[in-house]
Design an enzyme around this catalytic site. Structure first.
Site, short mmCIF file in Angstrom:
data_model
loop_
_atom_site.label_atom_id
_atom_site.label_comp_id
_atom_site.label_asym_id
_atom_site.label_seq_id
_atom_site.Cartn_x
_atom_site.Cartn_y
_atom_site.Cartn_z
N ASP A 1 19.71 83.00 75.66
CA ASP A 1 20.87 82.77 74.80
C ASP A 1 22.04 82.32 75.69
OD1 ASP A 1 22.51 82.94 72.55
OD2 ASP A 1 22.80 85.10 72.71
N ASP B 1 24.61 81.11 65.38
CA ASP B 1 25.29 82.17 64.61
C ASP B 1 25.74 81.69 63.23
OD1 ASP B 1 24.84 83.50 66.90
OD2 ASP B 1 26.92 83.54 67.56
N GLU C 1 24.61 77.34 76.96
CA GLU C 1 25.28 76.01 76.82
C GLU C 1 25.92 75.56 78.13
OE1 GLU C 1 25.78 78.66 74.85
OE2 GLU C 1 24.40 78.01 73.26
C1 NOJ Z 1 24.91 85.08 70.50
C2 NOJ Z 1 23.64 84.76 69.77
O1 NOJ Z 1 23.80 83.57 69.06
C3 NOJ Z 1 23.28 85.93 68.87
O2 NOJ Z 1 22.08 85.62 68.20
C4 NOJ Z 1 23.13 87.18 69.70
O3 NOJ Z 1 22.85 88.27 68.85
C5 NOJ Z 1 24.42 87.44 70.46
N1 NOJ Z 1 24.74 86.30 71.26
C6 NOJ Z 1 24.31 88.68 71.36
O4 NOJ Z 1 23.37 88.48 72.35
#
Ligand code: NOJ
Length: 959
Positions: A541, A618, A544
Site C-alpha cells: 500500500d 479508498d 505512490e
Molecule cells: C490506505 C489504504 O488505501 C487502505 O486500504 C488501508 O486500510 C490504509 N491505507 C491503512 O493501511
C-alpha cells in the site's frame, strides 16, 4: 517549507485518515502545473493561429535512413527567431507484430555542456530507462518494413514505410514540419503532430534576468515556472530546468476513446476542454494518495496506465505513451464533414488528444488493430500479460483495518465457518505490526505461527501489509540496514530523504536500485519474517509513494533515485518498482520453493499486471461509489490490468445493509473480490449483517465460488493474450454503436454471462441493455428474457436477485458443491452449463491447473474446449497433454464432469431418458432429464452422473 506548513502536515499525519480528507484543491489543476499550462497554451495558440501555425520541428532530410525495420533521422527544432536549432534524434521502429514506435530524444552531446542549476546529484540526460522496467518483449524488428515512396524532394515531402504482418500498415513520415500519419489498408487511422503541438522543451542554460530588464526573461521564455515551482507551500527546484514533452495524437474517424486509468469517470472518456457535460481539466496521470476521492473526474488517482484505445464500428486502434513522469491528456472531438473512406456510423468524428509529460523521452507506440483484442495482444506482448494468480487470490477476501489480534482473526475464521460463508484469505492491515515497523508483530499477535497454521487447516491464507516507508527509529534493524547499505531514496543533495507516513518519521526504500531488491528479499525469508509461512501473502500500500507532509502528499520531485534519476522522471513507476521488489522477494522466500506470489498493490503503471492485483483505493460506502466501480474496473481490463477490484462495502463510512448486500452482489464479479473497511467504521463481516442480508450475501459468495472455474479460465485468457476478464460491450460487440458507451454492465470472460449490478437504493428492476438478437436466458430460472437488439429490457431484481443473463451460444464449467474455501474445492467434480443459441449451438472452455506453482509452464494443466451442436456435447483438449503427468495432474484423474445442464435443450430430446457417453474407447449411458418449456421458461435438460474425466476428451450424445 514554512514551519507553519510543516506543522500542519505533521499534525495531519498524526490524525486518523478520515479526519484529513483531501479535497480537490489539495491537488494541482493544469494551470498550477507549469508544463501543463505551457503546453495547453501552445495548443490554444496553434488553434488560434489556424493555417498560420508552423510547428518548429523539421526532419533533416540527409539524416534519414531506413534499415532493418527502423527509420532513423534527426529532427531540428528551431528555437528562436535567429533560426538557432537543437538536434533531436528520431527513431521510428516497426515490430514484427505490426506495432510502430516513435522515439525522440535530445542529443546528448549538447546536454553534456549544460550546467545543472544547483548542486544536485541528478543525471544530465532525459530519462530513458522506463523501457527497462516496463517492456518485456515484442520488440523484434520487422526487417521487411520497406520504403514504398521516397519523395522528400517533391511537394509531399515524406517517406512512406510499409509494415505490419501482411504489409497492410503504412507510416507516412512527413519531414517539414515533422508529422506521421498511420494508415491501415489505405485509410488514415492515427496522426501525430497533425495539429503541430509536438513540443520538446530543449535543455538550456538559465538566463538570470537582470533588474529592470524584461528582455532576458523573454528570451528565455520564462513564465516563472521553468526553473522552480511552488504549490501548497512546497517548492520544487528544477536542476535541469524545463524539459517537458508534448504531442497531439488524432484518431481519425473515431468517436470513442477508452483507457488511461485510473480515473473515476465513464469508460468512454470525456472531452476535457469545457462545455456541457465535459471536463475542463485534462485527464491527469500522477500517482497520488487521493483518499476520499471525488467521482466523475479526470483527477489523478493511485495508478497510471498511459494506454488509450480508440474505437469505431469494426475498428480499434491504440497508443501507448511510455513516459513515467507526471502526464496530462486533453481530449477533444471534432465533427468531420465527410469521410472519404465511408468508414461507417460514428466515423464522422475525429478524436483529438494532446499528451503532455513533464520530462523524459517522447516514446509512443502505435497499434493499428483492427480489433480491440489485437491491440490488447500487442500491448501485452510489450508490457507483459496478467500474472496467472494463486487460485485463492480469486476467491473472496476478508479484510478490515484492522483485525486486532490473532484471536480476532481466529474468531472471524470460526464465525465464517459457523455461518457457512466461504472465503479464502483474511487480511491484516498496518496495526498488526509493532508500532508500524514492518516485519514485526504487535504483542496482540502473540502466536502468528499458530494463527497461520489454523487458517491452513481449511485451505485458507493470510495477507499482511508491508508498505515502502520504513520507520526512522532506533533499535529497528530494518531501517538501520537500509541506511547503512544506502538503499533509501535521497534528497537532491544526496542525503537520505525523510518524510512522514503511518509510522511518523520514515525513510523510503528505493526499489529502483537492484541492490535494494536483493536486500528486500532477505527480509521475507521465513526465517527472517517470523510467523510467516507458505500461506502468507503480501499487500503493498502507500507506494505512490504517499508522503503525508510531501507536495500533493507524495515525494518531492527533486528527490534522487538510484543511478541519479530525479523522482520527477520516475514518479509513476515508483509503485511498480516496489511491487516488483516484493514479487521478487516472495519468489525467493525459501530455496527450492517455486510458488506464485500474490501481492496486491495500490499504485501501478503499465506492466504492473505481471505482478499481481490492484484495487481502486479508498472509496466510500455510498451508492455512487458502488456505481463508479464498474466503469473503473472495465477500464482496468481494457488497459491490460484486469486483476482489479474495489473495496466491497466501501472503505470510508458505514454502508446500510441494502448497500452492503448490493455491493457483495456486484463484488461477485470483480476479478479481485475483497471486503474492506476503514478503522473508524463498524465491523461488517457478512455474518454481522443479520437476516435476510447474511443469507443473501452468502448466496452471492457461493455463486462466486461456483463460478471460480470460469473466472480462472478467464484469468488464463488474460494471461495468454490480454483478453479482459470483464468485457465491456464495445469489446464483445464492436459493430454495435449503441453499445460503445455502455459501462454499467459487462460480459464475464467467455461464459456469455451478462451482468448488470444494481447500484441504486431501493431499486428492484434492472434496465439491461441487450446488444444483439441472440437469445438470452435468466441465469437463475432459465426464463427466456424478452429482448430486442440494441434495446433495454427490464429485469426484475429484488434484493435477493442479481441481474445475470446467459447469452445463448456459450458454455462454461462450474462447481456446485459449496465449501469453505477454493482450496477445499480443488478436486471437486464439475458441472458443465451450456446455453443454446438460436441456432442450437454452444461453445466454451475450461482451463485448470494447480493454482499455485509454475508447473503449468511445463504443461501441467487441463485445457478443454466444449462444443454442443445438434445432439452431441463434446470436450476436446486444446493442447496435447504433457509427456509425464505430475502429482496434481494425476490427482485430477479422479475429477469428473458430473453433470451437464443444457439450457434451451432441443424439443427432440424430450423422448430420451438417457444419453450415450463415450470416452477413452469406452461407452456407457447416463440418465437424462428433459424438462419442457413452461410459462416463460426455456426447456432444459440435465445429464447426471456423466462420469467423464475432466481432463479427457469425451462425447455425450442424445440419440
Ligand atoms: C490506505 C489504504 O488505501 C487502505 O486500504 C488501508 O486500510 C490504509 N491505507 C491503512 O493501511
Amino acid at each position: 517549507m514554512r514551519s507553519s506548513v510543516v506543522w500542519a502536515c505533521l499534525a495531519a499525519a498524526l490524525l486518523p485518515q478520515s479526519a484529513v480528507a483531501v479535497k480537490e484543491h489539495d491537488f494541482k489543476k493544469c494551470d498550477q502545473s507549469g508544463f501543463c499550462k505551457r503546453n495547453r497554451a501552445l495548443a490554444d495558440n496553434a488553434a488560434a493561429s489556424g493555417a498560420d501555425w508552423a510547428s518548429p520541428y523539421t526532419v533533416l532530410a540527409d539524416s534519414a535512413s531506413v534499415k532493418d525495420g527502423q527509420f532513423q533521422a534527426t529532427i531540428l527544432k528551431t528555437i528562436n527567431a535567429q533560426g538557432d536549432t537543437v538536434r533531436l534524434p528520431l527513431t521510428v521502429s516497426f515490430t514484427q507484430s505490426g506495432v510502430a514506435r516513435v522515439t525522440v530524444d535530445e542529443e546528448r552531446r549538447q546536454n553534456k555542456d549544460i550546467e545543472l542549476r544547483h548542486d544536485s546529484k541528478v543525471r544530465k540526460e532525459r530519462y530513458n530507462e522506463a523501457e527497462k522496467l516496463v517492456l518485456v518483449g515484442g520488440l523484434e524488428l520487422d526487417k521487411t518494413a520497406a520504403v514504398v515512396e521516397d519523395d522528400f524532394e517533391a511537394s509531399t515531402n515524406q517517406k512512406v514505410v510499409r509494415y505490419g504482418p501482411e504489409g497492410q500498415f503504412e507510416a507516412h513520415i512527413q519531414y517539414s514540419p515533422f508529422s506521421v500519419e498511420f494508415k491501415r489498408d489505405g485509410a488514415t487511422e492515427i496522426k501525430i503532430n497533425d495539429r503541430g503541438l509536438f513540443n520538446m522543451d530543449h535543455w538550456r542554460a538559465k538566463v538570470e534576468p537582470k533588474e529592470g530588464d524584461a528582455t532576458d526573461a523573454a528570451a528565455n521564455e520564462d513564465d516563472g515556472t521553468l526553473w522552480e515551482e511552488t504549490f501548497g507551500g512546497n517548492t520544487d527546484t528544477k536542476p535541469r530546468g524545463p524539459e517537458s514533452v508534448g504531442l497531439d495524437i488524432s484518431f481519425v474517424g473515431y468517436d470513442h476513446v477508452y483507457g488511461i486509468p485510473s480515473h473515476t469517470g465513464p469508460l468512454s472518456l470525456k472531452e476535457t476542454r469545457g462545455g456541457d457535460g465535459k471536463y475542463s481539466e485534462p485527464y491527469r496521470l500522477y500517482n497520488l494518495d487521493v483518499f476520499e476521492y471525488i467521482l466523475d473526474s479526470p483527477m489523478t488517482l493511485y495508478g497510471a496506465i498511459p494506454f488509450m484505445q480508440a474505437h469505431r464500428q469494426g475498428s480499434t486502434v491504440g497508443v501507448f505513451w511510455l513516459n513515467a513522469a507526471e502526464t496530462w491528456i486533453d481530449i477533444t472531438k471534432q465533427k468531420v464533414k465527410s469521410n472519404p473512406m465511408a468508414l461507417g456510423a460514428g466515423a464522422e468524428t475525429d478524436t483529438q488528444t494532446h499528451w503532455m509529460s513533464e520530462s523524459g523521452l517522447l516514446d509512443v507506440f502505435v497499434f493499428l488493430g483492427p480489433t480491440t483484442q489485437d491491440v490488447l495482444k500487442n500491448y501485452g506482448e510489450l508490457t507483459g500479460y496478467t500474472a496467472l494468480p494463486q487460485e485463492s487470490a480469486i476467491g473472496y477476501q476478508q479484510c478490515r483495518w484492522n483485525y486486532v489480534s490473532d484471536d480476532d482473526v481466529k474468531d472471524v475464521d470460526r464465525k465464517m465457518d459457523k455461518f457457512g460463508i466461504p472465503y479464502d484469505i483474511i487480511w491484516l492491515d498496518i496495526e498488526y505490526t509493532d508500532g508500524k515497523k514492518y516485519f514485526t508483530w504487535d504483542e496482540k499477535f502473540a502466536d502468528p505461527k499458530g494463527m497461520v497454521e489454523r487458517l491452513d487447516e481449511h485451505g485458507r491464507k493470510l495477507v499482511v501489509i508491508i508498505d515502502p516507508h520504513i520507520k526512522n527509529v532506533d533499535n529497528y534493524p530494518v531501517v538501520a540496514e537500509m541506511k547503512q547499505k544506502e538503499l533509501a531514496v535521497k534528497n537532491k543533495d544526496g542525503s537520505i530523504f525523510e518524510g512522514w507516513c503511518w509510522p511518523g518519521s520514515s525513510h523510503w526504500i528505493d526499489a529502483f536500485n537492484p541492490k535494494a531488491i536483493d536486500w528486500w528479499k532477505t527480509l521475507f525469508t521465513y526465517a527472517s519474517f517470523k510467523g510467516t509461512a507458505e500461506n502468507v501473502f503480501i499487500w503493498n500500500d502507500m507506494n505512490e509513494p504517499s508522503v503525508f507532509n510531501g507536495p500533493e502528499t507524495t515525494m518531492p520531485k527533486d528527490n534522487v533515485h538510484h543511478d541519479g534519476w530525479e523522482h520527477r522522471d520516475v514518479h509513476n513507476l515508483n509503485g511498480m518498482t516496489f511491487h516488483n521488489a516484493t514479487y521478487q522477494a516472495l519468489l525467493s522466500r525459501k530455496a527450492g520453493e517455486l510458488r506464485r506470489p500474490f501481492i496486491l498493490t495500490r499504485s501501478f503503471f503499465a506492466g504492473s499486471q505481471r505482478l499481481g492485483a490492484m484495487w481502486t483505493g479508498d472509496n466510500q460506502a455510498s451508492w455512487d461509489h458502488l456505481a463508479a466501480a464498474t466503469p473503473m474496473l472495465l477500464s482496468q481490463g481494457i488497459a491490460g490490468f484486469p486483476f482489479a477490484g474495489a473495496d466491497v462495502g466501501g472503505f470510508f463510512g458505514n454502508p446500510d445493509k441494502e448497500l452492503q448486500t448490493r455491493w457483495y452482489q456486484a463484488g461477485v464479479f470483480y476479478p479481485f473480490f475483497r471486503g474492506h473497511a476503514h478503522i473508524d467504521s463498524r465491523r461488517r463481516e457478512p455474518y454481522m449483517a443479520g437476516e435476510p442480508y447474511t443469507t443473501i450475501i452468502t448466496a452471492a459468495l457461493r455463486l462466486r465460488y461456483s463460478l471460480l472455474p470460469a473466472f480462472y479460465t478467464a484469468f488464463h485468457a488474460a494471461h495468454t493474450d490480454g483478453t479482459p476478464i470483464l468485457k465491456p460491450l464495445f469489446y464483445t460487440h464492436p459493430d454495435v454503436e449503441s453499445a460503445f458507451a455502455v459501462d454499467d454492465e459487462f460480459f464475464v470472460g467467455s461464459t456469455g454471462l451478462l451482468v448488470k449490478p444494481i447500484v441504486d437504493a431501493g431499486k428492484e428492476v434492472a434496465a439491461m441493455y441487450i446488444p444483439d438478437a441472440e437469445v438470452y436466458y435468466d441465469y437463475f430460472d432459465y426464463s427466456v428474457v424478452p429482448t430486442e437488439a440494441g434495446k433495454v429490457t427490464q429485469m426484475p431484481a429484488p434484493l435477493d436477485t442479481i441481474p445475470v443473463l446467459m447469452r445463448g451460444g456459450h458454455a462454461f464449467a462450474r462447481r456446485d458443491q459449496p465449501r469453505r474455501s477454493s482450496q477445499l474445492m480443488k478436486f471437486d467434480d464439475y458441472t458443465l452449463v451450456a446455453a443454446l443459441s438460436k441456432s442450437g449451438k454452444a461453445e466454451g472452455e475450461l482451463y485448470v491447473d494447480d493454482g499455485d506453482s509454475f508447473d503449468y509452464e511445463k504443461g501441467q494443466y487441463i485445457h478443454q474446449r466444449f462444443v454442443l451442436e445438434g445432439s452431441t456435447v463434446s470436450s476436446k483438449a486444446v493442447d496435447a497433454p504433457p509427456k509425464k503427468a505430475g502429482k496434481w495432474l494425476k490427482a485430477m484423474d479422479d475429477v469428473h464432469v458430473d453433470k451437464i445442464v443444457v439450457v434451451g435443450a432441443p424439443a427432440s430430446w424430450s423422448g430420451f431418458s438417457a444419453a450415450t457417453v463415450t470416452s477413452g474407447g469406452k461407452t456407457w449411458t447416463a440418465p437424462l432429464d428433459y424438462v419442457p418449456p413452461s410459462g416463460g421458461r426455456a426447456a432444459f435438460a440435465i445429464v447426471r452422473h456423466v462420469g467423464v474425466r475432466v481432463g479427457a476428451d469425451w462425447e455425450v450424445a442424445v440419440v
